[in-house]
Design a protein around this motif. Sequence first.
Motif, PDB file in Angstrom:
ATOM      1  N   GLN A 192       0.833  -1.192   0.000  1.00  0.00           N
ATOM      2  CA  GLN A 192       0.000   0.000   0.000  1.00  0.00           C
ATOM      3  C   GLN A 192       0.869   1.244   0.000  1.00  0.00           C
ATOM      4  N   ALA A 193       0.370   2.264  -0.698  1.00  0.00           N
ATOM      5  CA  ALA A 193       1.130   3.509  -0.775  1.00  0.00           C
ATOM      6  C   ALA A 193       0.758   4.475   0.341  1.00  0.00           C
ATOM      7  N   GLU A 194      -0.492   4.506   0.742  1.00  0.00           N
ATOM      8  CA  GLU A 194      -0.958   5.508   1.720  1.00  0.00           C
ATOM      9  C   GLU A 194      -1.893   4.853   2.729  1.00  0.00           C
ATOM     10  N   ASP A 195      -1.398   3.903   3.451  1.00  0.00           N
ATOM     11  CA  ASP A 195      -2.157   3.180   4.466  1.00  0.00           C
ATOM     12  C   ASP A 195      -3.312   2.423   3.821  1.00  0.00           C
ATOM     13  N   LEU A 211       7.416 -13.502  13.821  1.00  0.00           N
ATOM     14  CA  LEU A 211       6.954 -12.130  13.692  1.00  0.00           C
ATOM     15  C   LEU A 211       5.467 -12.064  14.010  1.00  0.00           C
ATOM     16  N   MET A 212       5.095 -11.183  14.922  1.00  0.00           N
ATOM     17  CA  MET A 212       3.669 -10.892  15.074  1.00  0.00           C
ATOM     18  C   MET A 212       3.135 -10.345  13.753  1.00  0.00           C
ATOM     19  N   PRO A 213       1.822 -10.351  13.540  1.00  0.00           N
ATOM     20  CA  PRO A 213       1.283 -10.059  12.205  1.00  0.00           C
ATOM     21  C   PRO A 213       1.804  -8.753  11.619  1.00  0.00           C
ATOM     22  N   VAL A 214       2.118  -8.810  10.336  1.00  0.00           N
ATOM     23  CA  VAL A 214       2.615  -7.623   9.633  1.00  0.00           C
ATOM     24  C   VAL A 214       1.630  -7.131   8.580  1.00  0.00           C
ATOM     25  N   ALA A 222       3.444  -0.730   5.571  1.00  0.00           N
ATOM     26  CA  ALA A 222       4.521   0.176   5.170  1.00  0.00           C
ATOM     27  C   ALA A 222       5.211   0.820   6.364  1.00  0.00           C
ATOM     28  N   ALA A 223       4.552   0.856   7.529  1.00  0.00           N
ATOM     29  CA  ALA A 223       5.207   1.409   8.717  1.00  0.00           C
ATOM     30  C   ALA A 223       6.423   0.583   9.110  1.00  0.00           C
TER      31      ALA A 223
END
Length: 586
Positions: A77-80, A141-144, A165-166
Amino acid sequence: MPDALWGPVLRPDGATFRLWAPSAEGAALEVEGRDPVPMRAAGDGWFTADAPARPGDRYRFRLADGLQVPDPASRAQAEDVHGPSVLVDHDGYRWRHDGWRGRPWHETVLYELHVGACGGFAGVRAMLPRLRDLGVTAVELMPVADFPGARNWGYDGVLPFAPDAAYGTPQELKALVDEAHGLGLSVFLDCVFNHFGPDGAYLHAYAKPFFDEGIHTPWGAAIDFARPEVRAFFEECAIMWLRDYRMDGLRLDAVHAIADQPWLDVLARRIRAEVTGREVHLVLENEGNTASKLAPDLFDAQWNDDGHNVLHPLLTGEREGYYEDFHGDGARKLARVLEQGFLFQGEEMPHLGRPRGEPSAHLPPTAFVLFLQNHDQVGNRALGERLSALAHPEALRAAAALLLLGPQIPMLFMGEEWGATAPFLFFTAFPDKFLADAVREGRRKEFAHFAAFRDPASRERIPDPNAEATFTASIPDPSEAVRAPHDAVLALHRELLALRHAEIVPRLRGARAAGAEAVGEAAVLARWTMGDGAVLTIAANLGAAPASARAADARVLFETASGAADSLATGTLPPRSTVVLLGPAA
């Protein structure tokens, strides 16, 4: 390999885009910088369009009513979650450790972590040498999957194919996995296939048959796994993480919330058939204790919540909430967990008001992932306290020896290896103020029946999940590990894991329980016949009083207190101590 149903397919001259929108009258494809392309109705609710798009291009779908939505199978995603999707070329990454074939399940030592609290994909990648040196073999890893806002545990994801994206880009996540493989580490991913989060799940708007309005869950209508399109969505998602990101395993979150339980078997068998040539491990979180799913062609193991829920009251004395079902007669319950895996194997669980579980004594100990702490058991406390703030240090030391030298698969939670002081709190960053307020107040009401929070004023102490300070307070500080008393805790975990790899792991294949018994109010004596015929004995006393116990002569692998093994030989297990023995075949 045939094209998947969900998500874009790159072609030499562009890409084919597909959308399942059975509740929409029509749809158009919008690729940034190009004119919209009407999508063709392809039957059964599917719409499709071809466009001369390239990797990196942004795109979204516009429904007939004007609503713009991201691709539900967006790869980035580009913007959340409300913004455009990004076309990703998974074949564009060049793997440096292409020959990696994974590690056998019995070697596994899991380390669960929250990617955001560890500095994103790049931050986790930097941690890997330290985890390898600790003795960890697999990072979980917890969910990404993409969630709304900049901070979240990950269980509010709404775009399960897209890494948030964070945390970084898809390429940075692949670099993390690649680096891990180069260090001999596996990488597991926690996947949420039982619900979508409350903000950004656009499927509700244009694919209403995705959900079964007749089955209600804590998150609303249940996902309808009877639909072939829905099954394909999650099956393709699981395979994508294993194939395109080369994850070594998946942990499936709360599968008891999936109404169509047989679908889980379908998922496992499809993964086994399509992801071949290397070790791939599948682990369940399953409140149902469904032992029949822990079969060689299905799932390798299940998180042993029963084990944790027995150990926690023994260490802390707590009995509120669901701990009430595990508190009394704790040593006997712990003995059953060590010998048979699950505590509840079909008996009624008072907290639930119904029977729970299936017989599990026939399963190998490696069918169970045991832990003292995890994200749920720490973070679902009102104040996020870790065991280092709740339990006596010597009792916690004894429990660590039981965990790391026992034959069930052990798991550590980030920072546990040095006794991190940072809590792990529940945190979000919902942009919608109404939702943020509702989560904060809901969180505080959740604890209203606990003694410490019955007074409304006391509930104000519960941190606001949406406050950035709640997240930053949850970040462990690795620099603590070099200072007393944390350095001693770290040294203990290193020593125990070195012993595990040298003495326990080589004998785990074929290991079977040989009996366990309570020998005090908080003490157990358990034995296992290992794969080579040797007998592993663990005597663990988590209480403040000595216990009457005696073990046969055997080599002392470890004792948490000096003289504890000699005392055990004469019939007494000292308070807050564990002794681990390895003897010859009977």
